[in-house]
Design an enzyme around this catalytic site. Sequence first.
Site, PDB file in Angstrom:
ATOM      1  N   PHE A  47       0.944  -1.219  -0.174  1.00 53.97           N
ATOM      2  CA  PHE A  47       0.112  -0.065  -0.170  1.00 53.97           C
ATOM      3  C   PHE A  47       0.792   1.217   0.048  1.00 53.97           C
ATOM      4  O   PHE A  47       2.082   1.177   0.390  1.00 53.97           O
ATOM      5  CB  PHE A  47      -0.764  -0.031   1.281  1.00 53.97           C
ATOM      6  CG  PHE A  47      -2.173  -0.925   1.231  1.00 53.97           C
ATOM      7  CD1 PHE A  47      -3.478  -0.599   0.727  1.00 53.97           C
ATOM      8  CD2 PHE A  47      -1.772  -2.419   1.638  1.00 53.97           C
ATOM      9  CE1 PHE A  47      -4.500  -1.227   0.902  1.00 53.97           C
ATOM     10  CE2 PHE A  47      -3.030  -2.989   1.589  1.00 53.97           C
ATOM     11  CZ  PHE A  47      -4.155  -2.932   1.219  1.00 53.97           C
ATOM     12  N   LYS A  48       0.388   2.033  -0.711  1.00 54.22           N
ATOM     13  CA  LYS A  48       1.350   3.545  -0.602  1.00 54.22           C
ATOM     14  C   LYS A  48       1.275   4.159   0.990  1.00 54.22           C
ATOM     15  O   LYS A  48       0.201   3.869   1.507  1.00 54.22           O
ATOM     16  CB  LYS A  48       0.598   4.531  -1.521  1.00 54.22           C
ATOM     17  CG  LYS A  48       0.466   4.070  -2.988  1.00 54.22           C
ATOM     18  CD  LYS A  48       1.900   4.675  -3.710  1.00 54.22           C
ATOM     19  CE  LYS A  48       2.030   4.232  -5.145  1.00 54.22           C
ATOM     20  NZ  LYS A  48       2.649   2.897  -5.492  1.00 54.22           N
TER      21      LYS A  48
ATOM     22  N   TYR B 129       3.802  -3.992   5.448  1.00 57.01           N
ATOM     23  CA  TYR B 129       4.771  -4.650   4.376  1.00 57.01           C
ATOM     24  C   TYR B 129       6.079  -5.255   4.770  1.00 57.01           C
ATOM     25  O   TYR B 129       6.512  -6.375   4.495  1.00 57.01           O
ATOM     26  CB  TYR B 129       5.135  -3.534   3.377  1.00 57.01           C
ATOM     27  CG  TYR B 129       6.007  -4.075   2.180  1.00 57.01           C
ATOM     28  CD1 TYR B 129       5.572  -4.527   1.140  1.00 57.01           C
ATOM     29  CD2 TYR B 129       7.256  -3.604   2.207  1.00 57.01           C
ATOM     30  CE1 TYR B 129       6.241  -5.041   0.045  1.00 57.01           C
ATOM     31  CE2 TYR B 129       8.117  -3.850   1.071  1.00 57.01           C
ATOM     32  CZ  TYR B 129       7.550  -4.497   0.110  1.00 57.01           C
ATOM     33  OH  TYR B 129       8.462  -4.890  -0.808  1.00 57.01           O
ATOM     34  N   GLY B 130       6.546  -4.554   5.867  1.00 60.89           N
ATOM     35  CA  GLY B 130       7.705  -5.011   6.517  1.00 60.89           C
ATOM     36  C   GLY B 130       7.680  -6.185   7.040  1.00 60.89           C
ATOM     37  O   GLY B 130       8.512  -7.075   7.065  1.00 60.89           O
TER      38      GLY B 130
ATOM     39  N   THR C  54       5.403  -8.500   6.322  1.00 58.79           N
ATOM     40  CA  THR C  54       5.173  -9.501   5.497  1.00 58.79           C
ATOM     41  C   THR C  54       6.806  -9.977   4.939  1.00 58.79           C
ATOM     42  O   THR C  54       6.759 -11.276   4.650  1.00 58.79           O
ATOM     43  CB  THR C  54       4.355  -9.348   4.167  1.00 58.79           C
ATOM     44  OG1 THR C  54       4.990  -8.080   3.469  1.00 58.79           O
ATOM     45  CG2 THR C  54       3.112  -8.533   4.684  1.00 58.79           C
TER      46      THR C  54
END
Length: 277
Positions: free
Chosen positions: A95-96, A194-195, A197
């Site tokens: 995601f942004k 994100y990190g 994952t």
Amino acid sequence: MSSDRPVALVTGANKGIGFAIVRDLCRKFLGDVVLTARDESRGHEAVKQLQTEGLSPRFHQLDIDNPQSIRALRDFLLQEYGGLNVLVNNAGIAFKVVDPTPFHIQAEVTMKTNFFGTQDVCKELLPIIKPQGRVVNVSSSVSLRALKSCSPELQQKFRSETITEEELVGLMNKFIEDAKKGVHAKEGWPNSAYGVTKIGVTVLSRIYARKLNEERREDKILLNACCPGWVRTDMAGPKATKSPEEGAETPVYLALLPPGAEGPHGQFVQDKKVEPW
């Protein structure tokens, strides 16, 4: 009737780093290169673009969130080639930073693709990797930063040499649950879905490399996670420092480790160098 022709496959390859990896493999890999993408028309467009450059990748549809799609790809590889020589797991989402989607939804959606999708691809395709095969899981240095932001207890678990796949899955699911309850920070997690994952992808790579050592050592398969760097893609944006071609360098280096190479194996590699995890 399957051919003995070597085959390399890249997931999430219709644009960005995946596309650049396919281009480089088409030039350097002695065999067929299969470009996969979730969207058929975008995949075919990408193949056409490479054909104008005199390259000839093959296309196969793959949605790593869909187990049926993964199995169809496995069956294609077995039928056409009797297995797979090189697998590059590049498909992933982020995601942004400015995205208004609630954190717990970002956590669940990102985890589904980046970790569980990659795990599902490995479950189906690792058993058909041929001797001297190479497997590259595209992770991110964000995973290292995220790891350092975890509680000491979580860091210890993620760095463990004996953590099992089941334990790792349990931790990834716990992150999603903690995010849903709004307690992820209190439970020692970093604030980057994100990190987390990508911590999962790096640790999964270490687990699978260990399994290969135990079950198929004589096959000399090398499996690593890597960071392509900060690359100008739709995901990272235009300010990033590397071109997609530069981002492809480390994944391609790992995909083409020469026959008989002893390593790297089970490592996290950045700029062609092993980084301590």
